[in-house]
Enzyme design. Structure first.
Site, mmCIF file in Angstrom:
data_model
loop_
_atom_site.group_PDB
_atom_site.id
_atom_site.type_symbol
_atom_site.label_atom_id
_atom_site.label_comp_id
_atom_site.label_asym_id
_atom_site.label_seq_id
_atom_site.Cartn_x
_atom_site.Cartn_y
_atom_site.Cartn_z
ATOM 1 N N LYS A 53 0.832 -1.206 0.000
ATOM 2 C CA LYS A 53 0.000 0.000 0.000
ATOM 3 C C LYS A 53 0.866 1.254 0.000
ATOM 4 O O LYS A 53 0.573 2.224 -0.712
ATOM 5 C CB LYS A 53 -0.927 -0.015 1.220
ATOM 6 C CG LYS A 53 -2.029 -1.052 1.126
ATOM 7 C CD LYS A 53 -2.734 -1.291 2.450
ATOM 8 C CE LYS A 53 -3.776 -2.396 2.319
ATOM 9 N NZ LYS A 53 -4.373 -2.799 3.589
ATOM 10 N N GLN A 97 -4.501 -1.349 9.681
ATOM 11 C CA GLN A 97 -4.411 -2.692 9.114
ATOM 12 C C GLN A 97 -4.906 -3.731 10.120
ATOM 13 O O GLN A 97 -4.459 -3.774 11.258
ATOM 14 C CB GLN A 97 -2.951 -2.988 8.735
ATOM 15 C CG GLN A 97 -2.736 -4.338 8.082
ATOM 16 C CD GLN A 97 -3.356 -4.426 6.695
ATOM 17 O OE1 GLN A 97 -3.240 -3.517 5.885
ATOM 18 N NE2 GLN A 97 -4.036 -5.524 6.420
ATOM 19 N N ASP A 120 -11.339 2.510 4.270
ATOM 20 C CA ASP A 120 -11.678 1.085 4.262
ATOM 21 C C ASP A 120 -13.180 0.867 4.139
ATOM 22 O O ASP A 120 -13.631 -0.258 3.898
ATOM 23 C CB ASP A 120 -11.175 0.425 5.559
ATOM 24 C CG ASP A 120 -10.124 -0.652 5.294
ATOM 25 O OD1 ASP A 120 -9.920 -0.999 4.115
ATOM 26 O OD2 ASP A 120 -9.516 -1.136 6.259
#
Length: 285
Positions: A53, A97, A120
């Site tokens: 990422k 994460q 997200d």
């Protein structure tokens, strides 16, 4: 034989679009959109995802930072960092994460992230906006699934779509996205009776269970579009999906492979979400 939907090629197209958008945003606002990622602990798979990422964000010209915190980090310490990122105007997207260590509540982390920066798409407000048809930030993997179907030219309006899996991360949001495209949507799951017959009704079949080859070739309606979200390891340690690819490929009209299908789209759509979040924040300022 099915036409294989190339996730790598479509993901590159999305990244190119984002790169152009980032340049335009920088020209208009004097800074690049900022994606900030938080990694807690030393889970190796998570570390790889975060590096990917970070690299992808740099390649499209985004600003940002990765916060690598020890596994001993407490929940109050993590939430304090999230609050600080919520307040920082240079931060457009926040991604923590998962999984996080056991002493930290994943739900509490999700609820603490500002919905305006929730790239997200997991905050309850983000989920509610999706089902209400309000423009907002949508989970990256479901967005990627929809983009793959559209790039393949699959007709969604009026189609029978079956989503196998009901997670908040993939199953539910991909069902909402398909519904918004005027598909007739069924959500199947582990308690569904006669899963095979339900799947055989699908013009569009999305497998998002996390079980190796749960979707057999005879589950697939001839000519159907099959999107395999699964990421599993078989007995030989090889990466594989939720669909028995070799059998399904002979029946389907379109199909994604694992790896190389949905996977590359997830990071591409994360970048797209970050750019979108930056633009929305400027519009609402």
């Amino acid at each position: 034989m099915a036409q294989i939907i190339d996730g790598k090629a479509v993901a590159q197209k999305v990244r190119d679009e984002v790169r152009t958008g980032v340049e335009a945003f920088r020209a208009a606002h004097g800074r690049a959109p900022g994606l900030h990622v938080v990694l807690v602990g030393d889970d190796q798979a998570s570390a790889v995802y975060v590096r990917n990422k970070e690299k992808a964000a740099e390649e499209v010209g985004m600003a940002g930072k990765v916060y690598r915190l020890p596994a001993s980090t407490t929940e109050p310490e993590l939430l304090k960092l999230v609050h600080e990122l919520n307040q920082d105007d240079a931060v457009d997207g926040i991604l923590v994460q998962f999984p996080v260590p056991a002493q930290i509540s994943q739900t509490r982390v999700i609820e603490t992230i500002s919905p305006a920066k929730d790239v997200d798409g997991l905050h309850p407000i983000s989920a509610g906006s999706l089902w209400a048809g309000v423009d907002g930030l949508v989970s990256c993997t479901p967005s990627g699934c929809l983009r793959l179907l559209k790039e393949a030219g699959v007709q969604l309006a009026g189609a029978n779509a079956v989503v196998v899996g009901r997670s908040n991360l993939v199953g539910k949001p991909v069902a909402a996205l398909l519904l918004a495209e005027n598909a007739t949507v069924t959500i199947a799951h582990s308690k569904t009776r006669d899963l095979a017959s339900v799947c055989r009704q699908a013009d569009v079949l999305v497998a998002a269970v996390g079980r190796e080859a749960i979707i057999k070739g005879d589950f697939v309606k001839p000519g159907a579009a099959v999107i395999d979200v699964g990421m599993n390891r078989n007995a030989q340690g090889k990466l594989c999906g939720d669909v028995d690819f070799e059998a399904a490929e002979k029946v389907a009209g379109f199909i994604t492979k694992v790896p190389g299908g949905v996977g590359p789209m997830t990071i591409a759509c994360l970048l797209e979400n970050t750019l979108k979040a930056a633009k929305l924040r400027k519009l609402r300022a």
